[in-house]
Motif scaffolding. Structure first.
Motif, mmCIF file in Angstrom:
data_model
loop_
_atom_site.group_PDB
_atom_site.id
_atom_site.type_symbol
_atom_site.label_atom_id
_atom_site.label_comp_id
_atom_site.label_asym_id
_atom_site.label_seq_id
_atom_site.Cartn_x
_atom_site.Cartn_y
_atom_site.Cartn_z
ATOM 1 N N MET A 1 0.841 -1.199 0.000
ATOM 2 C CA MET A 1 0.000 0.000 0.000
ATOM 3 C C MET A 1 0.879 1.253 0.000
ATOM 4 S SD MET A 1 -2.972 1.454 0.042
ATOM 5 C CE MET A 1 -4.055 0.060 0.396
ATOM 6 N N LYS A 2 0.602 2.194 -0.895
ATOM 7 C CA LYS A 2 1.332 3.456 -0.913
ATOM 8 C C LYS A 2 0.934 4.297 0.296
ATOM 9 C CE LYS A 2 2.777 2.344 -5.069
ATOM 10 N NZ LYS A 2 4.138 1.820 -5.296
ATOM 11 N N THR A 3 1.871 5.056 0.801
ATOM 12 C CA THR A 3 1.618 5.834 2.012
ATOM 13 C C THR A 3 1.748 7.332 1.823
ATOM 14 O OG1 THR A 3 3.938 5.574 2.691
ATOM 15 C CG2 THR A 3 2.352 3.922 3.486
ATOM 16 N N HIS A 4 2.141 7.769 0.628
ATOM 17 C CA HIS A 4 2.275 9.206 0.387
ATOM 18 C C HIS A 4 1.964 9.489 -1.073
ATOM 19 C CE1 HIS A 4 3.999 13.269 0.194
ATOM 20 N NE2 HIS A 4 3.905 13.284 1.519
ATOM 21 N N ILE A 5 1.365 10.633 -1.332
ATOM 22 C CA ILE A 5 0.958 10.993 -2.693
ATOM 23 C C ILE A 5 2.137 11.057 -3.646
ATOM 24 C CG2 ILE A 5 1.077 13.487 -2.239
ATOM 25 C CD1 ILE A 5 -1.526 11.649 -4.452
ATOM 26 N N SER A 6 3.334 11.382 -3.143
ATOM 27 C CA SER A 6 4.499 11.475 -4.019
ATOM 28 C C SER A 6 4.869 10.126 -4.624
ATOM 29 C CB SER A 6 5.700 12.050 -3.262
ATOM 30 O OG SER A 6 6.140 11.150 -2.262
ATOM 31 N N GLN A 7 4.389 9.028 -4.018
ATOM 32 C CA GLN A 7 4.686 7.689 -4.520
ATOM 33 C C GLN A 7 3.807 7.291 -5.701
ATOM 34 O OE1 GLN A 7 4.369 5.019 -1.133
ATOM 35 N NE2 GLN A 7 5.437 6.462 0.183
ATOM 36 N N VAL A 8 2.703 8.007 -5.907
ATOM 37 C CA VAL A 8 1.754 7.583 -6.942
ATOM 38 C C VAL A 8 1.472 8.636 -8.005
ATOM 39 C CG1 VAL A 8 0.612 5.926 -5.441
ATOM 40 C CG2 VAL A 8 -0.218 8.260 -5.506
ATOM 41 N N ILE A 9 1.647 9.914 -7.673
ATOM 42 C CA ILE A 9 1.220 10.965 -8.589
ATOM 43 C C ILE A 9 2.100 11.034 -9.834
ATOM 44 C CG2 ILE A 9 2.586 12.862 -7.616
ATOM 45 C CD1 ILE A 9 0.016 14.602 -7.884
ATOM 46 N N GLY A 10 3.268 10.424 -9.782
ATOM 47 C CA GLY A 10 4.159 10.448 -10.939
ATOM 48 C C GLY A 10 3.943 9.308 -11.908
ATOM 49 N N GLU A 11 3.036 8.384 -11.580
ATOM 50 C CA GLU A 11 2.765 7.265 -12.491
ATOM 51 C C GLU A 11 1.924 7.742 -13.669
ATOM 52 O OE1 GLU A 11 3.872 4.268 -12.448
ATOM 53 O OE2 GLU A 11 4.640 3.959 -10.405
ATOM 54 N N PRO A 12 2.314 7.404 -14.908
ATOM 55 C CA PRO A 12 1.539 7.871 -16.067
ATOM 56 C C PRO A 12 0.364 6.962 -16.377
ATOM 57 C CG PRO A 12 3.434 6.640 -16.829
ATOM 58 C CD PRO A 12 3.538 6.681 -15.316
ATOM 59 N N ASP A 13 -0.603 7.524 -17.097
ATOM 60 C CA ASP A 13 -1.670 6.734 -17.710
ATOM 61 C C ASP A 13 -1.251 6.462 -19.154
ATOM 62 O OD1 ASP A 13 -3.491 6.926 -15.463
ATOM 63 O OD2 ASP A 13 -3.754 9.021 -16.031
ATOM 64 N N LEU A 14 -1.183 5.201 -19.533
ATOM 65 C CA LEU A 14 -0.850 4.842 -20.904
ATOM 66 C C LEU A 14 -2.142 4.644 -21.685
ATOM 67 C CD1 LEU A 14 1.408 4.161 -22.943
ATOM 68 C CD2 LEU A 14 1.105 1.749 -22.301
ATOM 69 N N LEU A 15 -2.340 5.472 -22.709
ATOM 70 C CA LEU A 15 -3.565 5.440 -23.502
ATOM 71 C C LEU A 15 -3.223 5.211 -24.969
ATOM 72 C CD1 LEU A 15 -5.287 8.625 -22.025
ATOM 73 C CD2 LEU A 15 -5.738 6.262 -21.387
ATOM 74 N N GLN A 16 -4.034 4.399 -25.619
ATOM 75 C CA GLN A 16 -3.924 4.231 -27.063
ATOM 76 C C GLN A 16 -4.896 5.202 -27.714
ATOM 77 O OE1 GLN A 16 -4.582 0.275 -28.548
ATOM 78 N NE2 GLN A 16 -3.966 0.815 -30.639
ATOM 79 N N LEU A 17 -4.360 6.206 -28.404
ATOM 80 C CA LEU A 17 -5.190 7.244 -28.997
ATOM 81 C C LEU A 17 -5.659 6.882 -30.399
ATOM 82 C CD1 LEU A 17 -3.284 10.466 -27.882
ATOM 83 C CD2 LEU A 17 -5.002 9.119 -26.640
ATOM 84 N N GLN A 18 -4.809 6.173 -31.114
ATOM 85 C CA GLN A 18 -5.105 5.727 -32.470
ATOM 86 C C GLN A 18 -4.457 4.346 -32.628
ATOM 87 O OE1 GLN A 18 -4.019 8.698 -35.432
ATOM 88 N NE2 GLN A 18 -4.442 10.349 -33.986
ATOM 89 N N PRO A 19 -4.716 3.637 -33.726
ATOM 90 C CA PRO A 19 -4.150 2.289 -33.858
ATOM 91 C C PRO A 19 -2.642 2.214 -33.648
ATOM 92 C CG PRO A 19 -5.833 2.614 -35.509
ATOM 93 C CD PRO A 19 -5.677 3.933 -34.799
ATOM 94 N N ARG A 20 -1.887 3.251 -34.027
ATOM 95 C CA ARG A 20 -0.425 3.194 -33.887
ATOM 96 C C ARG A 20 0.130 4.324 -33.020
ATOM 97 N NH1 ARG A 20 1.954 4.688 -37.953
ATOM 98 N NH2 ARG A 20 3.994 3.911 -37.305
ATOM 99 N N MET A 21 -0.717 4.988 -32.259
ATOM 100 C CA MET A 21 -0.243 6.099 -31.439
ATOM 101 C C MET A 21 -0.675 5.924 -29.985
ATOM 102 S SD MET A 21 -0.975 10.240 -31.604
ATOM 103 C CE MET A 21 -0.187 10.497 -33.188
ATOM 104 N N TYR A 22 0.298 6.055 -29.099
ATOM 105 C CA TYR A 22 0.067 5.966 -27.667
ATOM 106 C C TYR A 22 0.590 7.233 -26.996
ATOM 107 C CZ TYR A 22 -0.572 0.887 -28.251
ATOM 108 O OH TYR A 22 -1.016 -0.361 -28.630
ATOM 109 N N VAL A 23 0.009 7.522 -25.829
ATOM 110 C CA VAL A 23 0.514 8.626 -25.010
ATOM 111 C C VAL A 23 0.710 8.122 -23.589
ATOM 112 C CG1 VAL A 23 -1.841 9.465 -24.518
ATOM 113 C CG2 VAL A 23 0.124 10.981 -24.163
ATOM 114 N N ALA A 24 1.818 8.514 -22.975
ATOM 115 C CA ALA A 24 2.020 8.338 -21.543
ATOM 116 C C ALA A 24 1.716 9.688 -20.912
ATOM 117 C CB ALA A 24 3.442 7.894 -21.230
#
Length: 341
Positions: A1-24
Motif C-alpha cells: 500500500m502506498k503511504t504518500h501521494i508522491s509515490q503515486v502521482i508520478g505514475e503515467p496513464d498509458l492510452l492508445q489514442l489511435q491504432p499506432r499512437m500511444y501517449v504516456a
C-alpha cells in the motif's frame, strides 16, 4: 500500500489514442524522479531528514520536489520561474516551501540564467543547503527507468516490436531514461526529441520565437543530463505549433494537457504520418510523453481556441534540415554544446 501521494502521482496513464499512437500522460511527470533522487541522497548520507534542499524550476519539478520533501521531512527552497502560477504558489506555500520567484522578464532565457545565479548566491549564504541540480545530476534518471520498462511491457503485449519515442527534451532525464528503459526491454526504439526555438541544447539559439512560452523543454544554459547520442531526430517547434498541438489534443482526444505536451503531440502526429507506409509499420508504434496538465495555460493557450488551426494542418508545412519557424525536423547524430550535425 502506498503511504504518500508522491509515490503515486508520478505514475503515467498509458492510452492508445489511435491504432499506432500511444501517449504516456502524466499529472506531475517529475514526481517519481524527484522522489527517487532524494531517496538516493538519503541512502548515501548526502542529506538527512531536517536538511534543506534547493533547486530551480519552471513549475513541474517544484511541485514534485515539494511533495517528496514533505514525505521525507526535508526543507525545500525553490527559485521559481516567472511562469509559476497562483495555483502552484498556493500549494508550495501550504507545503512549507520557501519560494523565491523571478520577476517578469522579456525573455525566458534571462529568467533561467537569473534563477541559477540566485541559487549560487543562496548557497554562498547557506553552505549546508543541498543543491539538487535537476539539470545536471544523473540520479534524476533513476525514477523513470521502472516507468519506461513497465510501458514497454504493455506495448509489447499489444504487439509492438519497435517504437518511436517522442519526448520533450527539457533537462534530458525523462526522455533519456525512457529511451534507455524501452531499449532495455528489447524494443527497437527511435528517439525523437522536442525543443523550442531559442534553446541552446540542440543549437537553435539563433532562431528566436517571439511568442515562446515553453519554459520546461528548452534551455539557455547547458544541461549535463542531456545525452545527445540517445536522440535520433529532433523537432524544433514554435509556440504556435505547441499551442495547436495542445488544443488539438483536447479536441481530438479530450486530454487537457500543457504546452510541452501539445508540442509532443504535434511531433507524434508528424512521426505517425511519415511512418505510416513503412514496411515495419504493423509492429511499430509512436509513443509520446505528455508531461503536464493544461491548467497553468488556461489563458495563454486555451483562450480563443476556436481560432487555432488543427495541428494536422501544420504537418505538411514542416521544414526539413535548416532551422526555420514555425517547425523544423532534423536527423542526428547530434554532438556538442549548441551544435547540430
Amino acid at each position: 500500500m502506498k503511504t504518500h501521494i508522491s509515490q503515486v502521482i508520478g505514475e503515467p496513464d498509458l492510452l492508445q489514442l489511435q491504432p499506432r499512437m500511444y501517449v504516456a500522460r502524466f499529472e506531475t511527470m517529475k514526481a517519481l524522479s524527484a522522489r527517487r533522487a532524494l531517496l538516493h541522497h538519503l541512502e548515501a548520507g548526502t542529506i538527512a531528514p531536517g536538511d534543506t534542499v534547493i533547486d530551480s524550476s519552471s513549475g513541474i519539478y517544484a511541485h514534485a520536489l515539494a511533495m517528496a520533501c514533505h514525505e521525507f521531512c526535508l526543507n525545500c527552497v525553490i527559485v521559481g520561474s516567472t511562469t509559476v502560477d497562483a495555483t502552484l504558489r498556493a500549494q508550495l506555500e501550504i507545503l512549507g516551501v520557501q519560494l523565491e520567484q523571478m520577476p517578469p522578464s522579456q525573455s525566458l532565457k534571462m529568467d533561467q540564467n537569473r534563477r541559477v545565479s540566485r541559487i549560487q548566491e543562496l548557497l554562498e549564504e547557506h553552505p549546508t543547503w543541498h543543491w539538487m541540480r535537476q539539470y545536471h545530476s544523473p540520479e534524476h534518471y533513476l525514477g523513470y527507468r521502472d516507468i519506461a520498462e513497465n510501458v514497454a511491457d504493455q506495448l509489447q503485449r499489444d504487439g509492438a516490436r519497435a517504437v518511436t519515442l517522442v519526448a520533450p527534451v527539457g533537462s534530458g532525464a525523462s526522455s533519456g531514461a525512457f529511451a534507455l528503459g524501452l531499449k532495455a526491454r528489447g524494443l527497437d526504439a527511435t528517439v525523437c526529441g522536442v525543443q523550442p526555438f531559442g534553446s541552446v541544447t540542440f543549437g537553435s539559439e539563433a532562431v528566436e520565437d517571439p511568442d515562446m512560452l515553453i519554459a520546461g523543454i528548452g534551455s539557455s544554459i547547458e544541461f549535463e543530463n542531456v545525452r545527445r547520442e540517445l536522440y535520433d531526430r529532433m523537432h524544433w517547434v514554435s509556440f504556435e505549433v505547441g499551442r495547436a498541438g495542445a488544443v488539438s489534443l483536447l479536441r481530438d482526444h479530450a486530454i487537457f494537457a500543457g504546452l510541452s505536451s501539445g508540442a509532443a503531440y504535434a511531433a507524434a502526429t508528424y512521426e505517425q504520418a511519415v511512418g505510416a507506409n513503412s514496411p515495419a509499420a504493423r509492429e511499430s508504434v509512436v509513443l509520446f510523453l505528455a508531461p503536464d496538465t493544461g491548467h497553468r495555460y488556461a489563458e495563454s493557450v486555451f483562450e480563443g481556441a476556436g481560432e487555432v488551426r488543427p495541428v494536422q494542418e501544420y504537418v505538411g508545412e514542416v521544414h526539413v534540415g535548416d532551422l526555420a519557424l514555425p517547425w523544423t525536423v532534423g536527423d542526428g547524430p547530434f554532438s556538442g554544446p549548441s551544435s547540430r550535425s
